[in-house]
Structures are given as structure tokens and as C-alpha cells.
Scaffold this active site. Structure first.
Site, mmCIF file in Angstrom:
data_model
loop_
_atom_site.group_PDB
_atom_site.id
_atom_site.type_symbol
_atom_site.label_atom_id
_atom_site.label_comp_id
_atom_site.label_asym_id
_atom_site.label_seq_id
_atom_site.Cartn_x
_atom_site.Cartn_y
_atom_site.Cartn_z
ATOM 1 N N ASP A 15 -7.259 84.340 15.832
ATOM 2 C CA ASP A 15 -7.654 85.374 14.728
ATOM 3 C C ASP A 15 -8.606 86.007 14.320
ATOM 4 O OD1 ASP A 15 -4.876 84.336 14.995
ATOM 5 O OD2 ASP A 15 -4.681 83.442 13.532
ATOM 6 N N LYS A 113 1.528 86.251 16.758
ATOM 7 C CA LYS A 113 2.381 85.351 16.461
ATOM 8 C C LYS A 113 2.410 85.363 14.685
ATOM 9 C CE LYS A 113 -1.793 82.522 15.624
ATOM 10 N NZ LYS A 113 -1.868 82.617 13.975
ATOM 11 N N CYS A 158 -5.450 77.610 11.870
ATOM 12 C CA CYS A 158 -4.487 78.299 13.231
ATOM 13 C C CYS A 158 -5.426 77.559 14.198
ATOM 14 C CB CYS A 158 -4.740 79.683 13.233
ATOM 15 S SG CYS A 158 -3.697 80.653 12.132
#
Ligand code: VGL
Ligand code: ZN
Length: 204
Positions: A15, A113, A158
Site C-alpha cells: 500500500d 484488496k 495492513c
């Protein structure tokens, strides 16, 4: 420790998107400090996978979609407790794009995701309902990749959830701490570090 990746090692970059960097909708403090270490790691790994948080505008994790709630409140959803976030990483927007400072050209897989409206997905392996698979475990296994090195944002969400799932799924799971930064909402960083250690995640 110097990392000397071999052919069964993969760098998993989590990310590194505009919304998690300074000026972004959910900026991780000091988030841009990961860019240099990620670039250095990318230069030595033969296998690189990058993830991209990728939400619809009406996503259940956005405070704006819950009447009377504010970012960083928590609510109880069918799968458990959910932190509510500012709107971030909306599919197709600039905030969801990778940082221009991230060279993703060496990445072999870009895994998105969080695209199911009613389920969040911190982990790159399983969504927050803990049942819906992203397919990443199968991808890595089919390619014979066994040892995962994690870098990116955010350490306590994450990165942590992905690293814990990786360990539980039988991968060797290493978090490269200097290539990660955390959000640290209400003690979440400390908690994540302890949960990762308990799960058998190793820190580099
Ligand atoms: C993340 C909160 C919400 C992350 C993603 O990338 O750590 N955190 N969505
Ligand atoms: Zn998100």
C-alpha cells in the site's frame, strides 16, 4: 542484517499509495520515510509483489458511510470490530495510485484488496471476515515462493495483518521495520508488534 534474497524469496510491498503518504487522505506519519528503503530492497529482490488498497466510494470502512460517526471511531460489523477511516484509496482516484516515488516497474503482481463493499481487507491474504481469500497464498505457493519480506504502510494495519496471515499460512514471514511506518491509533502499533511476535513473525 543484510538481506540476500534467493529464488524462493519475495518482497511484498504493502500500500505505498498517495492517500497513505503526507498530504493524503489517511496519511501515515512519516510515511514517505519508507520510499528509500523500499527502493533499496526492490533493487535486490528477484520477485516483487505490490498491493493496492482499492475501495468503492461506498465502502463500509469509511466513517462517511455511517451516520453520526467520525474517522477512528469503531463499529461492530458482522465479522467483528471495524475501525472507521477517512475516505481513502477510492478505486480509480489519484489517492489510490502508487506514489510517483514508488518504482513498481519490477513488480510481477499488483494485488488489489478491499474492493468488496461490505468487507474491509487489511491483509493481502484474507479479508476481514477471515474467510474470503484474495488468492495471494495460492499464487505464491504455485510459484514456489516461501519466504516473504514485508515493507510499506501501515505497520500496524495492513503490514501486520498480512505478516500474521503469512505466518499462519506457513510462509516464513519477515517484516523489514525500517521500510515500514505505522498509523498508531490508540496504541495499535504496540499491540500489532506484540501480536506479530506471538504469531511467529520475525523482524529484520
Ligand atoms: C490501511 C487502514 C485502512 C493500511 C488500509 O494500508 O494499513 N489502513 N486501509
Ligand atoms: Zn483501506
Amino acid at each position: 542484517m543484510t538481506i540476500r534474497p534467493d529464488d524462493t524469496d519475495v518482497l511484498l510491498v504493502i500500500d505505498v499509495q498517495n492517500d497513505f503518504l503526507p498530504g493524503g487522505a489517511l496519511a501515515v506519519p512519516d510515511g514517505d520515510a519508507v520510499l528509500e528503503p523500499v527502493a533499496a530492497l526492490s533493487a535486490v529482490f528477484r520477485h516483487i509483489v505490490v498491493t493496492q488498497d482499492w475501495h468503492p466510494a461506498d465502502h463500509v470502512s469509511f466513517a462517511s458511510n455511517h451516520f453520526g460517526r467520525s474517522p477512528f471511531d469503531t463499529v461492530t460489523l458482522p465479522y467483528g470490530e471495524q475501525v472507521l477511516w477517512p475516505d481513502h484509496c477510492i478505486a480509480g482516484t489519484r489517492g489510490a495510485e502508487f506514489s510517483p516515488a514508488l518504482d513498481a516497474s519490477g513488480a510481477q503482481l499488483v494485488l488489489r484488496k478491499g474492493y468488496h463493499r461490505m468487507v474491509d481487507s487489511y491483509s493481502a491474504f484474507r479479508e476481514a471476515d477471515r474467510r474470503t481469500q484474495t488468492g495471494l497464498a495460492g499464487y505464491l505457493r504455485e510459484r514456489g515462493l516461501r519466504r516473504i519480506f514485508f515493507a510499506g504502510l501501515a505497520t500496524d494495519f495492513c503490514v501486520a495483518w498480512s505478516a500474521i496471515d503469512a505466518a499462519e499460512l506457513g510462509f516464513e514471514s519477515h517484516v523489514v521495520l525500517e521500510a515500514c511506518r505505522g498509523i498508531d491509533a490508540a496504541g495499535s502499533l504496540d499491540r500489532a508488534m506484540r501480536t506479530m511476535a506471538t504469531a511467529g513473525v520475525r523482524f529484520v
